[in-house]
Design a protein around this motif. Structure first.
Motif, mmCIF file in Angstrom:
data_model
loop_
_atom_site.group_PDB
_atom_site.id
_atom_site.type_symbol
_atom_site.label_atom_id
_atom_site.label_comp_id
_atom_site.label_asym_id
_atom_site.label_seq_id
_atom_site.Cartn_x
_atom_site.Cartn_y
_atom_site.Cartn_z
ATOM 1 N N PRO A 164 -6.489 7.530 3.678
ATOM 2 C CA PRO A 164 -6.624 6.656 2.490
ATOM 3 C C PRO A 164 -5.739 5.410 2.582
ATOM 4 O O PRO A 164 -6.170 4.312 2.215
ATOM 5 C CB PRO A 164 -6.170 7.556 1.328
ATOM 6 C CG PRO A 164 -6.336 8.952 1.835
ATOM 7 C CD PRO A 164 -6.147 8.913 3.316
ATOM 8 N N ASP A 165 -4.505 5.558 3.081
ATOM 9 C CA ASP A 165 -3.629 4.383 3.203
ATOM 10 C C ASP A 165 -4.193 3.389 4.218
ATOM 11 O O ASP A 165 -4.156 2.175 4.018
ATOM 12 C CB ASP A 165 -2.205 4.798 3.623
ATOM 13 C CG ASP A 165 -1.430 5.416 2.463
ATOM 14 O OD1 ASP A 165 -1.884 5.263 1.307
ATOM 15 O OD2 ASP A 165 -0.394 6.061 2.717
ATOM 16 N N GLU B 180 -8.628 -2.944 3.673
ATOM 17 C CA GLU B 180 -9.304 -3.721 2.630
ATOM 18 C C GLU B 180 -8.450 -4.945 2.236
ATOM 19 O O GLU B 180 -8.953 -6.064 2.087
ATOM 20 C CB GLU B 180 -9.562 -2.811 1.408
ATOM 21 C CG GLU B 180 -9.990 -3.494 0.135
ATOM 22 C CD GLU B 180 -11.313 -4.271 0.274
ATOM 23 O OE1 GLU B 180 -12.018 -4.096 1.284
ATOM 24 O OE2 GLU B 180 -11.603 -5.079 -0.638
ATOM 25 N N LEU B 181 -7.126 -4.728 2.108
ATOM 26 C CA LEU B 181 -6.268 -5.860 1.725
ATOM 27 C C LEU B 181 -6.190 -6.896 2.845
ATOM 28 O O LEU B 181 -6.189 -8.104 2.584
ATOM 29 C CB LEU B 181 -4.855 -5.370 1.353
ATOM 30 C CG LEU B 181 -4.767 -4.372 0.192
ATOM 31 C CD1 LEU B 181 -3.318 -4.224 -0.267
ATOM 32 C CD2 LEU B 181 -5.636 -4.785 -0.988
ATOM 33 N N GLU C 48 -7.328 2.947 5.005
ATOM 34 C CA GLU C 48 -8.482 2.246 4.421
ATOM 35 C C GLU C 48 -8.015 1.198 3.403
ATOM 36 O O GLU C 48 -8.551 0.086 3.349
ATOM 37 C CB GLU C 48 -9.431 3.242 3.757
ATOM 38 C CG GLU C 48 -10.334 3.877 4.805
ATOM 39 C CD GLU C 48 -10.994 5.145 4.327
ATOM 40 O OE1 GLU C 48 -11.128 5.330 3.093
ATOM 41 O OE2 GLU C 48 -11.375 5.965 5.190
ATOM 42 N N ALA C 49 -6.996 1.567 2.633
ATOM 43 C CA ALA C 49 -6.497 0.619 1.616
ATOM 44 C C ALA C 49 -5.929 -0.626 2.290
ATOM 45 O O ALA C 49 -6.215 -1.756 1.872
ATOM 46 C CB ALA C 49 -5.434 1.294 0.754
ATOM 47 N N VAL C 50 -5.167 -0.439 3.347
ATOM 48 C CA VAL C 50 -4.563 -1.620 3.984
ATOM 49 C C VAL C 50 -5.624 -2.458 4.681
ATOM 50 O O VAL C 50 -5.583 -3.698 4.662
ATOM 51 C CB VAL C 50 -3.379 -1.233 4.906
ATOM 52 C CG1 VAL C 50 -3.828 -0.697 6.241
ATOM 53 C CG2 VAL C 50 -2.480 -2.444 5.136
ATOM 54 N N VAL D 148 0.843 -1.206 0.000
ATOM 55 C CA VAL D 148 0.000 0.000 0.000
ATOM 56 C C VAL D 148 0.875 1.252 0.000
ATOM 57 O O VAL D 148 0.600 2.233 -0.706
ATOM 58 C CB VAL D 148 -0.948 -0.012 1.226
ATOM 59 C CG1 VAL D 148 -1.590 1.347 1.439
ATOM 60 C CG2 VAL D 148 -2.026 -1.083 1.041
#
Ligand SMILES: C[S@@+](CC[C@H](N)C(=O)[O-])C[C@H]1O[C@@H](n2cnc3c(N)ncnc32)[C@H](O)[C@@H]1O
Length: 286
Positions: A52-53, A59-60, A55-57, A33
């Motif tokens: 944003p980072d 999700e992964l 939320e991205a992590v 990410v």
């Protein structure tokens, strides 16, 4: 939340979900990410993550908790130091297959032929064929697979690794589509070798994400070895060899199959954990 908070909480979550090596997996997802090497995370554990980072992590990590393989989430696997893209149509390359590829390129180089010829039987992502093309710049490499979608991925991987013009890809069920009389100095195969009834009990990362055609080796897992033992000799030139990868515990029965079909077993090699996994055979042509 800091880098360290995210690592600790996510690793604890993945561990509870039964994911192996949860801390390492979390670090690799976070590094992905943040688009930086994993070890850089260690330089500043106290760094705050942007929303944003974060939320991205999350999700992964959620996808990994559902046992989607790390390589599918990242989109790529490492094979012999190469980046190989993977999707649902190809097997994620395995470490023991790196050993098969390495033995194959050592063998080809040792032949000291101007242009040794090699066939990668069941190429999947193309990982073996690409490794051979890169490590044997003079070799003529052919690769076949029954799955057109796997071949699309293999072609793409060859292009990304700069060897698109060096490998001939072909859709084929076994050797069926090869022109009669085509003969190679080496045939390399990592065929499907899981007994059909054992597939349901595999880890979800394998069972639910690797393509069934890449796994299923028939009732006893040995169908492809019987097929190779019956058909591969006619596609080998004088002095040619066949190198195969097989499953843990299959070496004895596979050796018997080849001997019954008039092959000589030259070498059996163990993987990094000491289990026999690679066999080299040659036709007994007297
Ligand atoms: C275990 S995977 C190996 C993939 C890749 N070579 C590797 O080592 O990661 C086996 C491959 O054989 C292919 N395959 C299955 N049945 C086949 C057949 N009848 N003829 C040709 N290829 C086949 C599958 O599509 C799959 O890509």
């Amino acid at each position: 939340m800091t880098v360290l908070d995210v690592i600790q909480r996510s690793a604890e979550f993945l561990g509870r979900k039964g994911v192996d090596s949860p801390r390492l997996q979390t670090e690799l997802l976070l590094a992905h990410v943040l688009r930086e090497p994993r070890l850089k995370l260690y330089l500043n554990f106290g760094r705050q993550l942007s929303q944003p980072d974060l939320e991205a992590v999350r999700e992964l990590v959620r996808r990994r908790a559902n046992h989607e393989p790390l390589q599918h989430i990242l989109g790529a696997a490492s094979f012999c130091g190469l980046e190989i893209q993977v999707n649902r149509h190809v097997l994620v390359p395995r470490p023991e297959t790196e050993l098969l590829a390495q033995r194959a390129w050592e063998y080809l180089r040792g032949l000291e032929l101007p242009h040794p010829t090699v066939l990668d039987f069941g190429t999947g992502s193309g990982c073996i064929a690409i490794g051979l093309a890169i490590h044997c710049p003079l070799a003529q490499v052919q690769a076949l697979d029954i799955s057109p979608r796997a071949l699309d991925a293999a072609r793409d991987n060859a292009a990304r690794n700069g060897v698109a013009g060096r490998i001939q890809f072909q859709v084929s069920d076994g050797f069926a589509a090869l022109p009669p009389g085509s003969a190679f100095d080496l045939i390399v195969a990592n065929p499907p070798y899981i007994p059909s009834a054992e597939i349901a009990a595999l880890a979800p990362e394998v069972r639910d994400y690797d393509p069934p055609t890449a796994l299923d080796g028939g009732a006893d897992g040995l169908d492809f070895f019987r097929r190779l033992a019956a058909e591969a000799a006619r596609h080998l030139g004088a002095g040619g060899r066949l190198m195969v990868e097989f499953g843990d515990g299959q070496a004895g029965r596979i050796g018997e199959i080849f001997v019954q079909h008039k092959w000589i077993v030259e070498n059996v090699e163990a993987d990094y954990s000491g289990r026999p996994r690679i066999m080299t055979v040659r036709p007994d042509r007297v």
